[in-house]
Scaffold this motif. Structure first.
Motif, short mmCIF file in Angstrom:
data_model
loop_
_atom_site.label_atom_id
_atom_site.label_comp_id
_atom_site.label_asym_id
_atom_site.label_seq_id
_atom_site.Cartn_x
_atom_site.Cartn_y
_atom_site.Cartn_z
N UNK A 1 42.64 40.38 36.68
CA UNK A 1 43.16 40.90 35.42
C UNK A 1 42.01 41.26 34.50
N UNK A 2 42.26 42.13 33.54
CA UNK A 2 41.17 42.53 32.65
C UNK A 2 40.85 41.44 31.63
N UNK A 3 41.60 40.33 31.66
CA UNK A 3 41.29 39.17 30.82
C UNK A 3 40.49 38.11 31.57
N UNK A 4 40.34 38.26 32.87
CA UNK A 4 39.59 37.29 33.67
C UNK A 4 38.09 37.42 33.40
N UNK A 5 37.47 36.33 33.02
CA UNK A 5 36.03 36.34 32.79
C UNK A 5 35.31 36.45 34.13
N UNK A 6 34.42 37.43 34.22
CA UNK A 6 33.73 37.68 35.49
C UNK A 6 32.36 38.30 35.23
N UNK A 7 31.54 38.29 36.24
CA UNK A 7 30.23 38.92 36.21
C UNK A 7 29.75 39.04 37.65
N UNK A 8 28.48 39.35 37.84
CA UNK A 8 27.94 39.42 39.20
C UNK A 8 26.44 39.23 39.15
N UNK A 9 25.90 38.75 40.26
CA UNK A 9 24.49 38.43 40.31
C UNK A 9 23.61 39.59 40.75
N UNK A 10 22.34 39.30 40.93
CA UNK A 10 21.36 40.29 41.37
C UNK A 10 21.49 40.49 42.88
N UNK A 11 21.37 41.72 43.33
CA UNK A 11 21.28 41.97 44.76
C UNK A 11 19.84 41.75 45.19
N UNK A 12 19.61 40.65 45.91
CA UNK A 12 18.27 40.32 46.39
C UNK A 12 18.12 40.61 47.88
N UNK A 13 19.19 41.12 48.50
CA UNK A 13 19.17 41.38 49.94
C UNK A 13 18.45 42.69 50.24
N UNK A 14 18.26 42.99 51.52
CA UNK A 14 17.55 44.20 51.92
C UNK A 14 18.48 45.36 52.19
N UNK A 15 19.71 45.28 51.70
CA UNK A 15 20.69 46.35 51.85
C UNK A 15 21.43 46.53 50.53
N UNK A 16 21.78 47.76 50.21
CA UNK A 16 22.53 48.04 48.98
C UNK A 16 23.93 47.42 49.04
N UNK A 17 24.48 47.12 47.88
CA UNK A 17 25.86 46.67 47.78
C UNK A 17 26.67 47.82 47.18
N UNK A 18 27.70 48.27 47.90
CA UNK A 18 28.43 49.49 47.54
C UNK A 18 29.90 49.17 47.28
N UNK A 19 30.37 49.51 46.08
CA UNK A 19 31.76 49.23 45.72
C UNK A 19 32.36 50.39 44.94
N UNK A 20 33.69 50.42 44.95
CA UNK A 20 34.46 51.33 44.10
C UNK A 20 35.39 50.49 43.25
N UNK A 21 35.38 50.74 41.95
CA UNK A 21 36.26 50.06 41.01
C UNK A 21 37.40 50.98 40.61
N UNK A 22 38.63 50.52 40.73
CA UNK A 22 39.79 51.24 40.21
C UNK A 22 40.47 50.34 39.19
N UNK A 23 40.54 50.79 37.95
CA UNK A 23 41.26 50.06 36.90
C UNK A 23 42.64 50.70 36.75
N UNK A 24 43.67 49.87 36.71
CA UNK A 24 45.05 50.36 36.67
C UNK A 24 45.86 49.59 35.63
N UNK A 25 47.04 50.10 35.31
CA UNK A 25 47.89 49.46 34.30
C UNK A 25 49.35 49.86 34.51
N UNK A 26 50.23 49.13 33.86
CA UNK A 26 51.62 49.53 33.73
C UNK A 26 51.65 50.69 32.72
N UNK A 27 52.31 51.81 33.03
CA UNK A 27 52.29 52.94 32.09
C UNK A 27 52.93 52.65 30.73
N UNK A 28 53.71 51.59 30.64
CA UNK A 28 54.31 51.23 29.35
C UNK A 28 53.39 50.35 28.51
#
Length: 252
Positions: free
Chosen positions: A193-220
């Motif tokens: 949920x967009x109220x969930x406290x979150x974060x992410x750490x440093x990528x220290x590995x030898x490969x990139x980290x690849x993601x796609x974010x989709x934010x969605x909602x109820x149209x009302x």
């Protein structure tokens, strides 16, 4: 059909990791597409100043807003029932509307972290139905800077954020290391949920980290302010928009 236990876990904790929503082959294809899109665009690094403070040195981040306008592959993924059916079940709404999309790539060995925050601080809504789905196109163990969450934090409602150096919670009160890591494999999708406290750490590995974010909602669920407008915002990903007639003046 979505497992009811998945919905209960989401409601209680504010997040849920859906394993294997995409196949490994699909994930590799989307990973390649992400890097191809970024290669065609002018490089831009959206790393927050406070993130570099957190990292203790220079880091990098590659990103792209509104990915579906640069590649049809992402337009297809946005309306894939495997995704939209889960989003609908977690929100408790038959209708799923787009807020925005972003590609995020954390480069190998120095991929930027994200301090702890709520997405609600960036685009508050009146009913708080907004959710996020992070598609993992390659593995994201802890050393690649996987997402970290504070389970149950969504029940606290919107929290005050610090604007300086980004838009995040106080670093001393919300240390990244104290949050629960959510490592993922290629093909997994993390919903929260967009109220969930979150974060992410440093990528220290030898490969990139690849993601796609989709934010969605109820149209009302209406925005609480005129902020964070994106191309394609309001597109229906599942079902229909019950407010459409009101918006066009078609209802008495």
């Amino acid at each position: 059909m979505t497992d009811p236990s998945m919905v209960r876990f989401y409601e209680e904790n504010g997040y849920v990791l859906v394993k294997g929503l995409l196949t490994k082959a699909e994930s590799r294809a989307y990973r390649d597409e992400c890097h191809a899109v970024l290669a065609r665009l002018r490089p831009a690094d959206p790393t927050w100043g406070s993130a570099r403070e957190l990292a203790g040195g220079p880091t990098e981040l590659r990103h792209c807003h509104d990915a579906q306008f640069y590649s049809a592959a992402f337009a297809r993924l946005m309306v894939d029932p495997r995704f939209t059916d889960v989003a609908a079940a977690l929100m408790g709404s038959e209708n799923v509307q787009l807020h925005h999309t972003k590609i995020f790539v954390k480069p190998a060995e120095k991929g930027s972290p994200f301090p702890m925050h709520q997405d609600a601080a960036h685009f508050p809504h009146t009913r708080h139905t907004v959710g996020a789905a992070i598609f993992h196109f390659d593995d994201a163990p802890e050393d690649k800077g996987c997402v970290r969450v504070v389970p149950g934090s969504h029940r606290n409602g919107p929290l005050p954020h610090i604007e300086e150096g980004g838009w995040h919670l106080p670093l001393s009160e919300w240390p990244l290391d104290a949050a629960v890591p959510v490592p993922a494999e290629a093909g997994d999708v993390l919903f929260f949920t967009y109220l969930t406290v979150h974060g992410s750490g440093i990528n220290r590995a030898d490969e990139a980290r690849t993601t796609l974010l989709i934010q969605f909602r109820d149209p009302e669920d209406r925005p609480a302010g005129d902020v964070h407008r994106s191309r394609g915002q309001g597109m229906m990903l599942r079902g229909f928009d019950p407010t459409d007639g009101d918006a066009r003046g078609l209802r008495p």
